[in-house]
Scaffold this motif. Structure first.
Motif, short mmCIF file in Angstrom:
data_model
loop_
_atom_site.label_atom_id
_atom_site.label_comp_id
_atom_site.label_asym_id
_atom_site.label_seq_id
_atom_site.Cartn_x
_atom_site.Cartn_y
_atom_site.Cartn_z
N VAL A 24 0.84 -1.20 0.00
CA VAL A 24 0.00 0.00 0.00
C VAL A 24 0.87 1.25 0.00
O VAL A 24 0.62 2.22 -0.74
CB VAL A 24 -0.95 0.00 1.22
CG1 VAL A 24 -1.67 1.33 1.34
CG2 VAL A 24 -1.94 -1.14 1.12
N ASN A 25 1.92 1.25 0.83
CA ASN A 25 2.83 2.41 0.87
C ASN A 25 3.48 2.65 -0.48
O ASN A 25 3.67 3.80 -0.89
CB ASN A 25 3.90 2.19 1.94
CG ASN A 25 3.32 2.21 3.35
OD1 ASN A 25 2.22 2.70 3.58
ND2 ASN A 25 4.06 1.64 4.30
N GLY A 26 3.82 1.57 -1.17
CA GLY A 26 4.41 1.71 -2.49
C GLY A 26 3.44 2.33 -3.49
O GLY A 26 3.81 3.17 -4.31
N ILE A 27 2.17 1.91 -3.41
CA ILE A 27 1.15 2.48 -4.31
C ILE A 27 0.95 3.96 -4.02
O ILE A 27 0.86 4.78 -4.94
CB ILE A 27 -0.18 1.71 -4.17
CG1 ILE A 27 0.01 0.26 -4.65
CG2 ILE A 27 -1.29 2.40 -4.94
CD1 ILE A 27 -1.19 -0.62 -4.40
N VAL A 28 0.88 4.31 -2.71
CA VAL A 28 0.72 5.72 -2.33
C VAL A 28 1.91 6.54 -2.82
O VAL A 28 1.76 7.67 -3.32
CB VAL A 28 0.56 5.85 -0.79
CG1 VAL A 28 0.63 7.31 -0.36
CG2 VAL A 28 -0.74 5.22 -0.34
N ASP A 29 3.12 5.98 -2.72
CA ASP A 29 4.31 6.67 -3.18
C ASP A 29 4.26 6.90 -4.69
O ASP A 29 4.63 7.97 -5.19
CB ASP A 29 5.55 5.86 -2.80
CG ASP A 29 6.83 6.60 -3.11
OD1 ASP A 29 6.99 7.74 -2.64
OD2 ASP A 29 7.68 6.04 -3.84
N GLN A 30 3.79 5.90 -5.43
CA GLN A 30 3.66 6.04 -6.88
C GLN A 30 2.64 7.13 -7.24
O GLN A 30 2.85 7.91 -8.17
CB GLN A 30 3.25 4.70 -7.50
CG GLN A 30 4.36 3.64 -7.51
CD GLN A 30 5.52 4.06 -8.39
OE1 GLN A 30 5.34 4.57 -9.50
NE2 GLN A 30 6.73 3.86 -7.89
N LEU A 31 1.53 7.16 -6.48
CA LEU A 31 0.52 8.19 -6.72
C LEU A 31 1.10 9.58 -6.48
O LEU A 31 0.83 10.52 -7.23
CB LEU A 31 -0.70 7.96 -5.82
CG LEU A 31 -1.63 6.80 -6.21
CD1 LEU A 31 -2.70 6.60 -5.14
CD2 LEU A 31 -2.29 7.06 -7.57
N GLU A 32 1.90 9.70 -5.40
CA GLU A 32 2.52 11.00 -5.11
C GLU A 32 3.45 11.42 -6.24
O GLU A 32 3.46 12.59 -6.66
CB GLU A 32 3.29 10.93 -3.79
CG GLU A 32 2.41 10.93 -2.54
CD GLU A 32 1.76 12.28 -2.31
OE1 GLU A 32 2.34 13.30 -2.73
OE2 GLU A 32 0.66 12.31 -1.73
N LYS A 33 4.23 10.46 -6.75
CA LYS A 33 5.18 10.78 -7.82
C LYS A 33 4.47 11.13 -9.12
O LYS A 33 5.01 11.88 -9.95
CB LYS A 33 6.13 9.60 -8.04
CG LYS A 33 7.11 9.37 -6.90
CD LYS A 33 8.03 8.20 -7.21
CE LYS A 33 9.05 8.01 -6.08
NZ LYS A 33 9.96 6.87 -6.35
N HIS A 34 3.28 10.60 -9.32
CA HIS A 34 2.55 10.83 -10.56
C HIS A 34 1.46 11.88 -10.41
O HIS A 34 0.62 12.05 -11.30
CB HIS A 34 1.95 9.53 -11.08
CG HIS A 34 2.98 8.55 -11.57
ND1 HIS A 34 3.71 7.75 -10.71
CD2 HIS A 34 3.43 8.27 -12.81
CE1 HIS A 34 4.54 7.00 -11.40
NE2 HIS A 34 4.40 7.29 -12.68
N THR A 35 1.45 12.58 -9.27
CA THR A 35 0.50 13.68 -9.07
C THR A 35 1.26 14.99 -9.21
O THR A 35 2.20 15.26 -8.47
CB THR A 35 -0.15 13.60 -7.67
OG1 THR A 35 -0.85 12.36 -7.55
CG2 THR A 35 -1.13 14.75 -7.47
N ILE A 36 0.85 15.81 -10.17
CA ILE A 36 1.54 17.08 -10.45
C ILE A 36 0.80 18.19 -9.72
O ILE A 36 -0.40 18.38 -9.91
CB ILE A 36 1.57 17.35 -11.96
CG1 ILE A 36 2.32 16.21 -12.67
CG2 ILE A 36 2.22 18.69 -12.25
CD1 ILE A 36 2.31 16.30 -14.16
N LYS A 37 1.53 18.93 -8.88
CA LYS A 37 0.93 20.00 -8.08
C LYS A 37 1.51 21.35 -8.51
O LYS A 37 2.70 21.47 -8.78
CB LYS A 37 1.19 19.77 -6.59
CG LYS A 37 0.59 18.48 -6.06
CD LYS A 37 0.91 18.30 -4.57
CE LYS A 37 0.32 16.99 -4.04
NZ LYS A 37 0.64 16.78 -2.60
N SER A 38 0.65 22.35 -8.55
CA SER A 38 1.10 23.71 -8.86
C SER A 38 1.92 24.25 -7.69
O SER A 38 1.55 24.07 -6.53
CB SER A 38 -0.09 24.61 -9.12
OG SER A 38 0.32 25.95 -9.29
#
Length: 217
Positions: A24-38
């Motif tokens: 789960v932590n790995g999935i959350v980390d991937q989501l963070e890396k693939h989420t682009i924030k202004s």
């Protein structure tokens, strides 16, 4: 049965839980890396992609404009540059809003001028008004700036709220005694020519005298 699960079974279950938590932590980390924030709050003014589209690393997604404050750049002739100082205020008119007078402050005087026109870029910043529909002043609008570059002289000042725009010429309403009933007061329109601004006041030229009462509300 009465003793409950053996200790080995409990440890195995905890190990499986820990392994799944790491997934789960790995999935959350991937989501963070693939989420682009202004990096700042703003308004999307251009999109370079669509929902579901694959992006290459470093590719543009959207263009965001920060419009809480807007910058205005005006070219000023070299003769007037020595009379300008950082922090000086200037009157700004935006043709899209004929009934409004804005005020900006000089934030930058670029030391590199145009060799052909002998003019230098001067940048001003002014606070924007954010409405429910979005920012009042938008990127790319045309603005007219009046800079305080004239020689020092005495001037008649009136509150900015006294200026009435939208007609052929700016005007103010002067409060005077009614010629027919001197005990009553009336408001008489007077056409004026606007000068430079100073805080909440603005210089005017016209048929006004110091001490005259003008309507502000």
């Amino acid at each position: 049965m009465q003793a409950g699960p053996r200790q080995e079974t409990i440890l195995q279950a905890e190990a499986r839980l820990a392994a799944q938590q790491e997934v789960v932590n790995g999935i959350v980390d991937q989501l963070e890396k693939h989420t682009i924030k202004s990096p700042f709050d703003g308004f999307v003014v251009q999109e370079f992609t669509e929902v579901g589209q694959w992006l290459a690393r470093g590719a543009n997604v959207v263009r965001v404009a920060e419009l809480d404050q807007v910058g205005i750049e005006v070219m000023v002739l070299e003769n007037y540059i020595p009379q300008l100082e950082l922090g000086d205020t200037a009157r700004v008119e935006v043709p899209a809003f004929p009934g409004k007078i804005f005020e900006g402050k000089i934030a930058l005087i670029v030391p590199q001028g145009d060799a052909r026109s002998r003019s230098f870029p001067v940048k001003l910043f002014m606070k924007n008004e954010i409405l429910p529909s979005g920012p009042l002043l938008k990127s790319g609008m045309f603005a007219r700036v009046a800079l305080p570059v004239g020689k020092a002289d005495a001037a008649t000042l009136v509150p900015k709220d006294a200026i009435v725009l939208g007609g052929k010429s700016p005007m103010v309403y002067v409060v005077i005694a009614d010629p027919k009933k001197p005990e009553q007061m009336i408001a008489r329109p007077e056409v004026v020519e606007l000068g430079v601004s100073d805080g909440g006041l603005i210089a005017v030229r016209g048929n006004l005298q110091p001490g005259d009462k003008v309507v502000v509300q």
